[in-house]
Design an enzyme around this catalytic site. Structure first.
Site, mmCIF file in Angstrom:
data_model
loop_
_atom_site.group_PDB
_atom_site.id
_atom_site.type_symbol
_atom_site.label_atom_id
_atom_site.label_comp_id
_atom_site.label_asym_id
_atom_site.label_seq_id
_atom_site.Cartn_x
_atom_site.Cartn_y
_atom_site.Cartn_z
ATOM 1 N N HIS A 125 52.532 -6.996 -15.993
ATOM 2 C CA HIS A 125 51.085 -6.780 -16.123
ATOM 3 C C HIS A 125 50.385 -7.676 -15.096
ATOM 4 C CE1 HIS A 125 47.112 -7.097 -18.088
ATOM 5 N NE2 HIS A 125 47.427 -6.020 -18.766
ATOM 6 N N ASP A 155 55.969 -13.300 -21.225
ATOM 7 C CA ASP A 155 54.710 -12.674 -21.612
ATOM 8 C C ASP A 155 55.010 -11.793 -22.824
ATOM 9 O OD1 ASP A 155 52.599 -10.955 -21.975
ATOM 10 O OD2 ASP A 155 52.591 -10.174 -19.926
ATOM 11 N N GLN A 202 53.340 -7.574 -25.752
ATOM 12 C CA GLN A 202 53.858 -6.383 -26.428
ATOM 13 C C GLN A 202 55.073 -6.742 -27.278
ATOM 14 O OE1 GLN A 202 52.133 -3.623 -26.245
ATOM 15 N NE2 GLN A 202 50.796 -4.289 -24.583
ATOM 16 N N LYS A 238 46.268 -7.721 -29.969
ATOM 17 C CA LYS A 238 47.289 -6.665 -29.995
ATOM 18 C C LYS A 238 48.149 -6.778 -31.248
ATOM 19 C CE LYS A 238 47.494 -6.827 -24.998
ATOM 20 N NZ LYS A 238 47.022 -5.602 -24.357
ATOM 21 N N CYS A 295 47.035 -1.825 -15.538
ATOM 22 C CA CYS A 295 47.139 -3.176 -14.977
ATOM 23 C C CYS A 295 48.560 -3.456 -14.506
ATOM 24 C CB CYS A 295 46.703 -4.239 -15.975
ATOM 25 S SG CYS A 295 44.996 -4.078 -16.483
HETATM 26 C C1 LIG Z 1 52.343 -7.020 -21.241
HETATM 27 C C2 LIG Z 1 50.931 -7.535 -21.224
HETATM 28 N N1 LIG Z 1 50.675 -8.730 -20.678
HETATM 29 C C3 LIG Z 1 49.445 -9.255 -20.656
HETATM 30 C C4 LIG Z 1 48.364 -8.577 -21.166
HETATM 31 C C5 LIG Z 1 47.008 -9.211 -21.092
HETATM 32 O O1 LIG Z 1 46.512 -9.502 -22.360
HETATM 33 P P1 LIG Z 1 45.021 -10.014 -22.554
HETATM 34 O O2 LIG Z 1 44.155 -9.100 -21.753
HETATM 35 O O3 LIG Z 1 44.796 -9.896 -24.019
HETATM 36 O O4 LIG Z 1 44.949 -11.421 -22.080
HETATM 37 C C6 LIG Z 1 48.575 -7.324 -21.740
HETATM 38 C C7 LIG Z 1 47.447 -6.561 -22.279
HETATM 39 O O5 LIG Z 1 46.946 -5.609 -21.741
HETATM 40 C C8 LIG Z 1 49.886 -6.793 -21.771
HETATM 41 O O6 LIG Z 1 50.134 -5.597 -22.313
#
Ligand SMILES: Cc1ncc(COP(=O)(O)O)c(C=O)c1O
Lengths: 167, 416
Positions: free
Chosen positions: B133, B210, B213, B236, B374
């Site tokens: 991401h 990270d 998910q 999430k 993203c």
């Molecule tokens: C795998 C992953 N990493 C990071 C993020 C970023 O999360 P946040 O926007 O809540 O900081 C997301 C969310 O879209 C994600 O799915």
């Protein structure tokens, strides 16, 4: 609601995806690079990753002799680019900018077709077609899809090299 | 999971009872029942979380760590109790290792700015995969610009899987940090974290996971995973926005300089120089997201009342069903079919752009995500500019997948 009406698409979807939009979306005109182009710019919608590159050959007198685009995108953005490039060949840079403002007005609901035609009388016929883009009014997240190629066009005519929908 | 365990899990799971806990699921959009298939972007919230937040604001609210009065003490103890819930949820050794942030994005930026600037130098290597991401990519690019370190890429197979051999090829003596998703938000691929940890530690590198998910779809034990940092977002995980977690090994967090300066993170402040508070306060400058943290605690409580094995079995059955039914849509190509994947499914439909699909599906009440999610480097590698994505949570049903397939077939008739 009749049984027939239930199986139909909602009206706002039909006005977004009119035949003319789907046709230009599937069979885009002027999908190429202009030979010996004098101006070029890339448009970028960072929200969705859609990209369009516009090239033009503009005469010293300020007439758009040729205009084309390349890119990937949704039906709305491709149709918009296809209709835009079809409309503006042979017209002046100055008319193109007025048409940009008129199309923006159509897409956001600030102008209607007659208003747009008053602003750019020499492109009245083209505006009749471009009015199909105004279906995006009911879909706020899709307005940028329709205007992306136009942002690239204006940047291209101004001698810039990139445009974005996020200003 | 063996057959006996699976059928026991089914007995312990009643999706209608769960759905009844989520008020939004009974609303309509465009006059159609809501079919919410975008939980990977943000999950809906159960009544228990909403009520906890309302109660915190209407009955127990004051700033934390400040007032010597009842309400502030109550607010502080609820806020700190949530930290203990997070600790237990991921099996961290101590609450000193649980740093609240505003989300996973801030947590990764914290590590990049603090750990990265202190310990990563010109020529050092950071290993990422193609599927990260942007929030696990851009902070490292910023660090590269600041320090001259190098970003190395582990590529993804066509089916979306990531091979440990490919990590072995890229991780080497210059590697200082490996930063990877636990589960891909686009492909649903589950990464082999324990094996990656072995490779990283063998060369003395740290491993950041990270878990945005990953934490949603399976139980997470940070000690068993053997990573060094694990980050996730509350929203999430059925909790509120504005709260996330950085877990880090205490011995590493201790060596890291503060990320932001301000109130609450200091020991002494003087013109001669300031000194920092201990962990985790050192990384929590300013008034924190108090009720958001309490809400995250409520979300964890809610998850803990479920049989997690049963929830995982339910989500597993949903993705298996989606993989079977989606190809019924003419021209549909599944993107991400790695074995053992989580309940996130991307796809494209020949002749219909994902954005157009999403717009048309919305008018049938079906919410899917369209775009690059993203993950532009991944889109580039897959040779697509965008995908549509349906993602399933504990409250999702097979009937919703049926509705998705029916809506896709209809949308295609309009668009193609
Ligand atoms: C795998 C992953 N990493 C990071 C993020 C970023 O999360 P946040 O926007 O809540 O900081 C997301 C969310 O879209 C994600 O799915």
């Amino acid at each position: 609601m009749s049984a027939n009406a239930q199986t139909k698409e909602p009206d706002d979807l039909r006005s977004l995806y009119q035949e003319i939009i789907l046709d230009h979306g599937k069979h885009p005109r002027n999908l190429r690079q202009v030979e010996n182009f004098t101006n070029q710019a890339k448009g970028n919608n960072p929200m969705c990753g859609d990209k369009v590159a516009v090239t033009a050959r503009v005469s010293p007198a300020g007439v758009i002799e040729d205009l084309a685009f390349e890119g990937k995108g949704c039906a709305i953005s491709i149709a918009s680019a296809s209709m835009m490039t079809s409309a503006l060949k042979g017209h002046s840079v100055q008319a193109a900018k007025r048409l940009f403002a008129a199309v923006q007005g159509l897409c956001t609901g600030k102008t209607d077709v007659e208003g747009a035609q008053r602003e750019v009388p020499e492109l009245a016929n083209a505006i009749g077609e471009l009015a199909a883009l105004s279906g995006v009014r009911q879909f706020p997240t899709r307005v940028k899809c329709a205007t992306l190629p136009w942002h690239a066009l204006v940047s291209c005519l101004d001698g810039g090299d990139t445009a974005t929908t996020e200003k | 999971m063996n057959v006996a365990a699976l059928s026991q899990a089914k007995l312990n799971f009643d999706v209608e009872r769960i759905r009844a806990d989520f008020p939004i699921l009974s609303r309509k959009v465009h006059n159609k029942p809501l079919v919410y298939l975008d939980s990977a972007a943000s999950a809906q919230k159960p009544r228990q979380v909403i009520e906890t937040i309302t109660r915190a604001y209407s009955e127990d609210y004051a700033n934390v760590h400040r007032g010597a009065y009842y309400l502030s003490e109550k607010s502080t103890s609820d806020y700190e109790a949530a930290r203990e819930k997070v600790r237990a949820f991921i099996n961290a050794k101590s609450i000193t290792e649980i740093v609240y942030t505003k989300g996973a994005t801030e947590a990764i930026n914290l590590v990049a700015a603090s750990y990265g600037r202190a310990f990563i130098k010109e020529g050092d290597e950071i290993v990422l995969t193609t599927l990260e991401h942007h929030s696990n990519f851009v902070p490292w690019d910023l660090l590269r610009k600041a320090t001259g370190c190098v970003l190395r890429e582990v590529t993804v197979q066509l089916d979306g899987s990531v091979r440990i051999e490919d990590f072995a090829k890229v991780i080497g003596p210059r590697t200082k940090l490996v930063a990877v998703a636990h589960v891909s938000n686009v492909l649903g691929t589950v990464l082999p974290i324990k094996e990656i940890a072995k490779l990283a530690h063998a060369v003395g590198a740290k491993l950041l996971v990270d878990g945005c998910q990953g934490i949603v779809h399976a139980e997470v034990d940070v000690q068993a995973l053997d990573c060094d940092f694990y980050v996730f977002s509350g929203h999430k995980l059925y909790g509120p926005t504005g709260i996330g977690v950085l877990w880090g090994r205490e011995a590493i967090l201790d060596t890291m300089p503060p990320y932001q300066g301000g109130g609450d993170m200091i020991e002494t402040v003087a013109f001669a120089g300031c000194t920092w508070a201990g962990l985790p306060a050192k990384f929590e400058a300013g008034t924190p997201p108090i009720v958001e943290a309490i809400g995250l605690g409520a979300a964890i409580d809610y998850i803990n009342t479920q049989d997690r094995v049963a929830v995982a079995a339910h989500e597993h059955a949903l993705i298996a069903y989606a993989l079977e039914r989606l190809p019924e849509v003419p021209g549909l190509r599944l993107i991400g079919t790695a074995p053992g994947k989580a309940s996130v499914q991307s796809f494209v439909v020949e002749g219909a752009h994902p954005h157009d699909l999403a717009t048309v599906l919305d008018r049938s009440g079906v919410c899917v995500r369209a775009g690059h999610h993203c993950a532009q480097p991944l889109m580039e590698a897959l040779g697509v500019s965008a995908t549509a994505r349906a993602s399933f949570a504990m409250y999702s049903t097979q009937a919703e997948i049926d509705a998705l397939v029916a809506a896709l077939i209809k949308a295609r008739e309009l668009l193609v």
